[in-house]
Design an enzyme around this catalytic site. Structure first.
Site, PDB file in Angstrom:
ATOM      1  N   CYS A  90      24.778  -8.028  20.033  1.00 36.95           N
ATOM      2  CA  CYS A  90      24.399  -9.421  20.287  1.00 36.95           C
ATOM      3  C   CYS A  90      25.427 -10.065  21.210  1.00 36.95           C
ATOM      4  O   CYS A  90      26.630  -9.863  21.046  1.00 36.95           O
ATOM      5  CB  CYS A  90      24.341 -10.173  18.960  1.00 36.95           C
ATOM      6  SG  CYS A  90      23.912 -11.913  19.138  1.00 36.95           S
ATOM      7  N   HIS A 119      14.940 -10.064  16.594  1.00 36.30           N
ATOM      8  CA  HIS A 119      16.345 -10.480  16.719  1.00 36.30           C
ATOM      9  C   HIS A 119      16.433 -11.943  17.176  1.00 36.30           C
ATOM     10  O   HIS A 119      17.197 -12.736  16.631  1.00 36.30           O
ATOM     11  CB  HIS A 119      17.046  -9.548  17.725  1.00 36.30           C
ATOM     12  CG  HIS A 119      18.482  -9.871  17.999  1.00 36.30           C
ATOM     13  ND1 HIS A 119      19.516  -9.063  17.589  1.00 36.30           N
ATOM     14  CD2 HIS A 119      19.066 -10.909  18.660  1.00 36.30           C
ATOM     15  CE1 HIS A 119      20.675  -9.600  17.974  1.00 36.30           C
ATOM     16  NE2 HIS A 119      20.426 -10.726  18.637  1.00 36.30           N
ATOM     17  N   GLU A 120      15.614 -12.299  18.177  1.00 34.59           N
ATOM     18  CA  GLU A 120      15.676 -13.662  18.726  1.00 34.59           C
ATOM     19  C   GLU A 120      15.099 -14.689  17.751  1.00 34.59           C
ATOM     20  O   GLU A 120      15.618 -15.796  17.629  1.00 34.59           O
ATOM     21  CB  GLU A 120      14.963 -13.726  20.078  1.00 34.59           C
ATOM     22  CG  GLU A 120      15.533 -12.789  21.150  1.00 34.59           C
ATOM     23  CD  GLU A 120      17.033 -12.933  21.359  1.00 34.59           C
ATOM     24  OE1 GLU A 120      17.542 -14.065  21.322  1.00 34.59           O
ATOM     25  OE2 GLU A 120      17.702 -11.895  21.549  1.00 34.59           O
ATOM     26  N   HIS A 166      17.674 -15.587  15.365  1.00 36.62           N
ATOM     27  CA  HIS A 166      18.626 -16.577  15.898  1.00 36.62           C
ATOM     28  C   HIS A 166      18.126 -17.998  15.649  1.00 36.62           C
ATOM     29  O   HIS A 166      18.907 -18.894  15.343  1.00 36.62           O
ATOM     30  CB  HIS A 166      18.801 -16.415  17.411  1.00 36.62           C
ATOM     31  CG  HIS A 166      19.903 -15.465  17.795  1.00 36.62           C
ATOM     32  ND1 HIS A 166      21.197 -15.637  17.381  1.00 36.62           N
ATOM     33  CD2 HIS A 166      19.903 -14.344  18.568  1.00 36.62           C
ATOM     34  CE1 HIS A 166      21.947 -14.653  17.882  1.00 36.62           C
ATOM     35  NE2 HIS A 166      21.184 -13.856  18.597  1.00 36.62           N
TER      36      HIS A 166
END
Ligand code: ZN
Length: 175
Positions: free
Chosen positions: A105, A147-148, A151
């Site tokens: 990341c 993954h995003e 976030h």
């Protein structure tokens, strides 16, 4: 500048973008700033707005991600894809079948680890033009979407990863 893991903005649940504001100068500027930020990182494939300090539900996928996917598939030359913008993304479906994928990341330098991700994901979002769209992704794209989206919910991959190790870039390779 990309904020690092100690920054509280990365731990907040990001705010939805009002749809009527997508075409505004301020949101369009944030999109351009995100593209610039991800392109500055040699290994950047995607970036979420909190990573540039903006607590908004936006992520951008770099053309590099498409290049990597192409290379993994058949070793072809550069694809000409542009940045893909996802505003207020929502994961509609994700496969039960998961695979363990190597992950890093831009906000968690220089740790890498393995994260179990759904192999396939269906996602809905608004584009830079303010229009809603739906798309599916597998492999690298399924991983990026998950993954995003994490976030935007204040989650970092290291919360989920196993076999985390530190791999700082070698000074010889550094420019
Ligand atoms: Zn990240």
């Amino acid at each position: 500048m990309i904020v690092q893991k100690e920054d509280p903005v990365l731990r907040k649940k990001a705010h939805p973008v009002p749809i009527g504001k997508i075409l505004s100068k301020s949101i369009q500027k944030i999109l351009e700033d995100m593209k610039t930020a991800v392109e500055k990182e040699e290994d950047g494939v995607a970036i979420a707005a909190p990573q540039i300090g903006q607590s908004l539900r936006i992520f951008v996928v770099s053309p590099r991600a498409y290049e990597i996917a192409e290379r993994l598939k058949k070793g072809e030359e550069k694809s000409k894809q542009r940045h893909a913008v996802f505003i207020n993304p929502e994961i509609l479906k994700q496969s039960k079948e998961k695979e363990s994928m190597e992950e890093g990341c831009l906000s968690v330098r220089w740790l890498y680890g393995k994260v179990k991700r759904s192999k396939k994901v269906r996602i809905r979002a608004y584009g830079q033009d303010g229009k809603a769209f739906e798309t599916g992704g597998s492999g690298v794209f399924a991983q990026i979407y998950q993954h995003e989206t994490d976030h935007l919910n204040g989650i970092l991959f290291t919360d989920k990863a196993s076999q985390v190790e530190s791999l700082p870039p070698s000074p010889i390779k550094n420019k």
